[in-house]
Design a protein around this motif. Structure first.
Motif: not given
Length: 423
Positions: A113-119, A243-254
């Motif tokens: 969701a948030f990185l590219n390879p090498g980040d 498993a679950m992923l939980m987040s603030t709304q800002a990160y939900a769609q990604s």
């Protein structure tokens, strides 16, 4: 009208596959008669098992509620929404995704969701108590991304946040993980959040081990500090293997896009239903009592081991987990774990911070109290278990198989007094 071809045989497992049925019976007997002290293991309720084995395993459901690629989702959507809403309520989060198949894919979805390879990603080193998926080199997370790792102090066995801050400012990771698999102390989410803010990194709290303790009020919550939470649903939460992923709304769609279609297809609907059940159970007063007792039991067990001159990493525990350095006992982790298994006490050998030995034959032993607490055991039983652990390790050093057998009989008697739930 006659069938044109043979139907699936409508027979029970013992009739259809007696070989597998016999193995399952033996495993149930093992779970009933032995005491599991592996911190990541637990017992689930009959309700969770019933949901896991339900007819929902027959349904395919690519997509999310209201946005599916298959028809016939009217009830599936309701099941998933029930699990989502319960997760949001239990953990106090804006958003929850209950579809990840297990903890490692859930963590990989965060990378996607948030990185590219090498980040750059930063997490606790595996030998220090972290998890493979926090950038360790044998995981794809350490191969596809640039990984930097923090550890613990040699003197205290605890995280030195001054060192973490220096490393983070120098390496500038985009993701910062906190949490792990062999951390016997409470995680200071606020301290990690300060560091993440200073370097403009996304803080991820991996609460797989402690989710049940957080849900039960026995461990501080990362909500308000970490915008993303990752967790398995078994371990202390006493749910199915999911498993679950939980987040603030800002990160939900990604996050949602990374899970599906980024990494996986249709969710396991039977697991989703079982997650909903365990989250409902987590709202009950009995669950809060269980969570707090898990911690009390671990602390009493740790005190009893300290009294017997066992060297505990960080000097004890704040949670469900105890990490033992066996060096001063003259025995290695694998030998101790196998002796305990023969004695009816199930543990796992584990690396310790700065371990001079190889990971497959390390110096340490990892134990925990969730499963025995689920059986109804309390502080008195922890004192008994500590005595059996010590006796078994001493017997192993002497090579006394007869003594291990005697301990196993005593452990089985103790187990019978506290029947395993859900079996």
């Amino acid at each position: 009208m006659a069938n044109h071809f043979p139907l699936i045989p409508d027979t029970t497992l013992d009739e259809k596959d007696p070989d597998l049925f016999a193995l399952l019976c033996k495993e149930e007997e093992r779970q009933r008669d032995k005491l599991p002290l592996i911190p990541s293991e637990n017992y689930v309720s009959k309700a969770v098992r019933e949901a896991t084995g339900s007819v929902l395993t027959n349904k395919y459901s690519e997509g999310y509620p209201g946005k599916r690629y298959y028809e016939g989702q009217q009830l599936i959507d309701q099941v998933e929404e029930l699990a989502i809403n319960r997760a949001k309520g239990v953990f106090g989060v804006d958003h929850a995704n209950v579809q990840p198949y297990s903890g490692s894919p859930a963590n990989l979805a965060i990378y996607a969701a948030f990185l590219n390879p090498g980040d750059t990603v930063m997490g606790m080193a595996l030998p220090m108590g972290g998890h493979l998926t926090h950038g360790w080199n044998v995981s794809v997370t350490g191969g596809w991304f640039r990984s930097v790792q923090y550890g613990v102090s040699k003197q205290t066995g605890r995280i030195d946040f001054d060192e973490v801050r220096v490393l983070a400012k120098r390496e500038r990771p985009k993701l910062l993980f906190c949490g792990g698999t062999a951390i016997p102390r409470q995680i200071d989410f606020a301290a990690f959040a300060e560091i993440a803010k200073e370097i403009d990194a996304i803080l991820v709290a991996d609460i797989a081990h402690i989710a049940g303790l957080i849900a039960g009020g026995a461990h501080p919550s990362p909500v308000g500090h970490a915008p993303i939470l990752s967790t398995t649903t078994h371990k202390t939460l006493r749910g199915p293997r999911g498993a679950m992923l939980m987040s603030t709304q800002a990160y939900a769609q990604s996050l949602d896009k990374a899970v599906f279609p980024g990494l996986q297809g249709g969710p396991h609907n039977h697991t989703t239903a079982a997650i909903a059940v365990c989250l409902h159970e987590a709202t009950q007063p009995a669950f809060r009592a269980y969570a707090r007792q898990v911690v009390k039991n671990a602390q009493v067990l740790a005190e009893e081991l300290l009294d017997r001159d066992y060297d505990l990493i960080s000097g004890g525990t704040d949670n469900h987990l105890i990490l033992i350095d066996l060096t001063n006992k003259g025995i290695i982790g694998k030998q101790a774990a196998r002796a305990l298994d023969k004695s009816g006490i199930i543990s796992n050998y584990n690396t310790i911070p700065y371990d001079p030995r190889k990971p497959f034959n390390p110096s340490g032993l990892r134990i925990g109290t969730p499963a025995v607490t689920s059986r109804g055991m309390g502080e008195a039983e922890m004192r008994v278990i500590a005595r059996y652990i010590d006796k078994a390790i001493e017997a192993a050093k002497r090579g006394s198989e007869m003594e291990l057998d005697r301990i196993a009989m005593a452990v089985a008697d103790l187990a019978k007094q506290f029947p395993a739930p859900g079996l």
